[in-house]
Design a protein around this motif. Structure first.
Motif, PDB file in Angstrom:
ATOM      1  N   ALA A  26       0.836  -1.243  -0.017  1.00 39.56           N
ATOM      2  CA  ALA A  26      -0.103  -0.064   0.175  1.00 39.56           C
ATOM      3  C   ALA A  26       0.710   1.158  -0.043  1.00 39.56           C
ATOM      4  CB  ALA A  26      -1.002  -0.018   1.208  1.00 39.56           C
ATOM      5  N   LYS A  27       2.054   1.092   0.854  1.00 43.12           N
ATOM      6  CA  LYS A  27       2.866   2.312   0.980  1.00 43.12           C
ATOM      7  C   LYS A  27       3.536   2.453  -0.526  1.00 43.12           C
ATOM      8  CE  LYS A  27       5.387   5.488   3.340  1.00 43.12           C
ATOM      9  NZ  LYS A  27       4.727   6.644   3.974  1.00 43.12           N
ATOM     10  N   GLU A  28       3.900   1.504  -1.244  1.00 40.03           N
ATOM     11  CA  GLU A  28       4.686   1.555  -2.387  1.00 40.03           C
ATOM     12  C   GLU A  28       3.977   2.009  -3.590  1.00 40.03           C
ATOM     13  OE1 GLU A  28       5.767  -2.331  -3.292  1.00 40.03           O
ATOM     14  OE2 GLU A  28       7.587  -2.535  -1.726  1.00 40.03           O
ATOM     15  N   VAL A  29       2.573   1.786  -3.452  1.00 42.87           N
ATOM     16  CA  VAL A  29       1.643   2.372  -4.682  1.00 42.87           C
ATOM     17  C   VAL A  29       0.840   3.774  -4.105  1.00 42.87           C
ATOM     18  CG1 VAL A  29       1.244  -0.187  -5.467  1.00 42.87           C
ATOM     19  CG2 VAL A  29      -0.418   0.981  -3.921  1.00 42.87           C
ATOM     20  N   GLY A  30       1.447   4.075  -3.012  1.00 43.09           N
ATOM     21  CA  GLY A  30       1.035   5.568  -2.772  1.00 43.09           C
ATOM     22  C   GLY A  30      -0.599   5.645  -1.878  1.00 43.09           C
ATOM     23  N   LEU A  31      -0.933   4.890  -1.341  1.00 45.90           N
ATOM     24  CA  LEU A  31      -2.286   4.741  -0.575  1.00 45.90           C
ATOM     25  C   LEU A  31      -1.810   5.390   0.724  1.00 45.90           C
ATOM     26  CD1 LEU A  31      -3.648   1.256  -0.947  1.00 45.90           C
ATOM     27  CD2 LEU A  31      -4.060   3.210  -2.336  1.00 45.90           C
ATOM     28  N   SER A  32      -2.848   6.326   1.107  1.00 46.43           N
ATOM     29  CA  SER A  32      -2.708   6.691   2.576  1.00 46.43           C
ATOM     30  C   SER A  32      -3.498   6.074   3.438  1.00 46.43           C
ATOM     31  CB  SER A  32      -3.065   8.300   2.571  1.00 46.43           C
ATOM     32  OG  SER A  32      -4.427   8.305   2.278  1.00 46.43           O
ATOM     33  N   ALA A  33      -4.313   5.112   3.103  1.00 46.84           N
ATOM     34  CA  ALA A  33      -5.006   4.221   3.965  1.00 46.84           C
ATOM     35  C   ALA A  33      -5.404   3.116   3.260  1.00 46.84           C
ATOM     36  CB  ALA A  33      -6.286   5.221   4.546  1.00 46.84           C
ATOM     37  N   PHE A  34      -5.982   1.943   4.020  1.00 41.17           N
ATOM     38  CA  PHE A  34      -6.652   0.554   3.308  1.00 41.17           C
ATOM     39  C   PHE A  34      -7.159  -0.003   4.495  1.00 41.17           C
ATOM     40  CE2 PHE A  34      -2.843  -1.060   4.852  1.00 41.17           C
ATOM     41  CZ  PHE A  34      -2.857  -2.337   5.236  1.00 41.17           C
ATOM     42  N   ALA A  35      -8.200  -0.675   4.002  1.00 39.73           N
ATOM     43  CA  ALA A  35      -9.111  -1.583   4.890  1.00 39.73           C
ATOM     44  C   ALA A  35      -8.914  -3.074   4.516  1.00 39.73           C
ATOM     45  CB  ALA A  35     -10.504  -1.167   5.052  1.00 39.73           C
ATOM     46  N   GLY A  46      -5.161  -7.484  12.487  1.00 39.25           N
ATOM     47  CA  GLY A  46      -4.106  -7.054  13.768  1.00 39.25           C
ATOM     48  C   GLY A  46      -2.816  -6.863  13.156  1.00 39.25           C
ATOM     49  N   GLU A  47      -2.420  -7.836  12.483  1.00 35.42           N
ATOM     50  CA  GLU A  47      -1.275  -7.591  11.692  1.00 35.42           C
ATOM     51  C   GLU A  47      -1.205  -6.665  10.741  1.00 35.42           C
ATOM     52  OE1 GLU A  47       1.332 -10.530   8.724  1.00 35.42           O
ATOM     53  OE2 GLU A  47       0.025 -11.526   9.794  1.00 35.42           O
ATOM     54  N   ALA A  48      -2.056  -6.478  10.034  1.00 32.71           N
ATOM     55  CA  ALA A  48      -2.188  -5.227   9.025  1.00 32.71           C
ATOM     56  C   ALA A  48      -2.120  -3.913   9.777  1.00 32.71           C
ATOM     57  CB  ALA A  48      -3.462  -5.513   8.107  1.00 32.71           C
ATOM     58  N   ALA A  49      -2.944  -3.722  10.809  1.00 27.14           N
ATOM     59  CA  ALA A  49      -3.106  -2.446  11.403  1.00 27.14           C
ATOM     60  C   ALA A  49      -1.837  -2.001  12.000  1.00 27.14           C
ATOM     61  CB  ALA A  49      -4.029  -2.639  12.575  1.00 27.14           C
ATOM     62  N   ALA A  50      -1.017  -3.157  12.536  1.00 26.79           N
ATOM     63  CA  ALA A  50       0.533  -2.696  12.964  1.00 26.79           C
ATOM     64  C   ALA A  50       1.118  -2.585  11.895  1.00 26.79           C
ATOM     65  CB  ALA A  50       0.816  -4.055  14.003  1.00 26.79           C
ATOM     66  N   ALA A  51       1.246  -3.051  10.994  1.00 31.97           N
ATOM     67  CA  ALA A  51       2.186  -2.581   9.973  1.00 31.97           C
ATOM     68  C   ALA A  51       1.594  -1.555   8.995  1.00 31.97           C
ATOM     69  CB  ALA A  51       2.208  -3.972   8.913  1.00 31.97           C
ATOM     70  N   ALA A  52       0.426  -1.353   9.137  1.00 32.98           N
ATOM     71  CA  ALA A  52       0.029   0.125   8.572  1.00 32.98           C
ATOM     72  C   ALA A  52       0.585   1.284   9.332  1.00 32.98           C
ATOM     73  CB  ALA A  52      -1.589   0.176   8.363  1.00 32.98           C
ATOM     74  N   ARG A  53       0.580   1.171  10.751  1.00 33.20           N
ATOM     75  CA  ARG A  53       1.167   2.093  11.635  1.00 33.20           C
ATOM     76  C   ARG A  53       2.794   2.129  11.351  1.00 33.20           C
ATOM     77  NH1 ARG A  53      -2.451  -0.126  15.225  1.00 33.20           N
ATOM     78  NH2 ARG A  53      -0.707  -1.343  16.216  1.00 33.20           N
ATOM     79  N   GLU A  54       3.579   1.303  11.170  1.00 30.57           N
ATOM     80  CA  GLU A  54       4.804   1.246  10.856  1.00 30.57           C
ATOM     81  C   GLU A  54       5.124   2.079   9.703  1.00 30.57           C
ATOM     82  OE1 GLU A  54       6.046  -2.789  10.940  1.00 30.57           O
ATOM     83  OE2 GLU A  54       5.729  -3.142  12.718  1.00 30.57           O
ATOM     84  N   GLN A  55       4.175   1.767   8.694  1.00 23.45           N
ATOM     85  CA  GLN A  55       4.453   2.477   7.329  1.00 23.45           C
ATOM     86  C   GLN A  55       3.960   3.848   7.439  1.00 23.45           C
ATOM     87  OE1 GLN A  55       6.048   1.073   4.720  1.00 23.45           O
ATOM     88  NE2 GLN A  55       6.643  -0.612   6.234  1.00 23.45           N
ATOM     89  N   GLY A  56       3.392   4.387   8.450  1.00 18.59           N
ATOM     90  CA  GLY A  56       2.609   5.801   8.362  1.00 18.59           C
ATOM     91  C   GLY A  56       1.411   5.750   7.814  1.00 18.59           C
ATOM     92  N   LEU A  57       0.712   4.786   7.700  1.00 14.56           N
ATOM     93  CA  LEU A  57      -0.639   4.612   6.725  1.00 14.56           C
ATOM     94  C   LEU A  57      -1.833   4.269   7.656  1.00 14.56           C
ATOM     95  CD1 LEU A  57       0.352   1.935   4.317  1.00 14.56           C
ATOM     96  CD2 LEU A  57       0.335   4.344   3.648  1.00 14.56           C
ATOM     97  N   ASP A  58      -2.921   5.002   7.253  1.00  8.67           N
ATOM     98  CA  ASP A  58      -4.322   4.912   8.235  1.00  8.67           C
ATOM     99  C   ASP A  58      -4.862   3.372   7.905  1.00  8.67           C
ATOM    100  OD1 ASP A  58      -4.307   7.479   9.583  1.00  8.67           O
ATOM    101  OD2 ASP A  58      -5.221   8.339   8.064  1.00  8.67           O
ATOM    102  N   PHE A  59      -5.438   2.828   8.922  1.00 11.15           N
ATOM    103  CA  PHE A  59      -6.169   1.461   8.719  1.00 11.15           C
ATOM    104  C   PHE A  59      -7.409   1.448   9.120  1.00 11.15           C
ATOM    105  CE2 PHE A  59      -6.985  -2.780   9.955  1.00 11.15           C
ATOM    106  CZ  PHE A  59      -6.841  -3.553   8.816  1.00 11.15           C
ATOM    107  N   LEU A  60      -8.333   0.741   8.557  1.00 13.56           N
ATOM    108  CA  LEU A  60      -9.672   0.491   9.177  1.00 13.56           C
ATOM    109  C   LEU A  60      -9.992  -1.108   8.957  1.00 13.56           C
ATOM    110  CD1 LEU A  60     -12.250   2.111   9.424  1.00 13.56           C
ATOM    111  CD2 LEU A  60     -12.797   2.274   7.221  1.00 13.56           C
TER     112      LEU A  60
END
Length: 172
Positions: A26-35, A46-60
């Motif tokens: 998601a970070k590589e392709v330029g997303l700012s958030a994903f669900a 849980g794994e996706a949310a933690a990784a999103a935080r590490e990448q500076g992305l919002d997660f739903l």
């Protein structure tokens, strides 16, 4: 401009990336958030949310719920729920009970079609503790019976689901 994707699948169901890899992608392709909306499963949230935080992305939090309504199979994208809420936990337990309850019968059905399959052979293909149709699918893919996955679903899993009546008992 912020770009988000509210319908993403991981290896927990029928996607190509682990929940952690999805956040990196998601970070590589330029997303700012994903669900993460895996089919009838929140095991990767849980794994996706933690990784999103590490990448500076919002997660739903998300899930794609399969339901039978008036004889039709519906896919409902559910977003932003509290996975710890007692009402959600109760509904989710029922979803998992239905989805995981007939795995031995599905394996027997596929075996009767001439495929070398057993619960023991499928178990290593489960994502975490989740033993469901996608674990069976990953096992079938590993056998290299076809050059793509769709025929496996069409010839083995979808007929098993219909014959065993798995989608008729889903809560709406």
């Amino acid at each position: 401009m912020n770009i988000i994707d509210l319908h993403v699948h991981s290896l927990v169901s029928d996607g190509s990336y682990s929940p952690r890899e999805l956040a990196h992608h998601a970070k590589e392709v330029g997303l700012s958030a994903f669900a993460l909306t895996d089919h009838d499963n929140i095991a990767g949230n849980g794994e996706a949310a933690a990784a999103a935080r590490e990448q500076g992305l919002d997660f739903l939090n998300g899930m794609e719920l399969t339901a039978d309504f008036m004889g039709r199979k519906l896919h409902i994208v559910c977003l932003g729920f509290d996975a710890d809420h007692p009402s959600f936990r109760q509904l989710y337990a029922e979803i998992r009970r239905v989805k995981e309850g007939k795995i031995p019968e599905i394996i027997d059905y596929v075996h009767a079609k001439g495929i070398d399959i057993s619960l023991e052979k499928v178990r290593p293909f489960a994502y975490g503790e989740v033993l469901d149709r996608y674990a069976i699918m990953r096992y079938l893919v590993s056998l290299h019976l076809y050059d793509r996955a769709q025929p496996l679903w069409d010839h083995y899993l979808d007929p098993a689901v219909r014959e065993l009546g798995l989608d008729q008992n889903m809560p709406v």
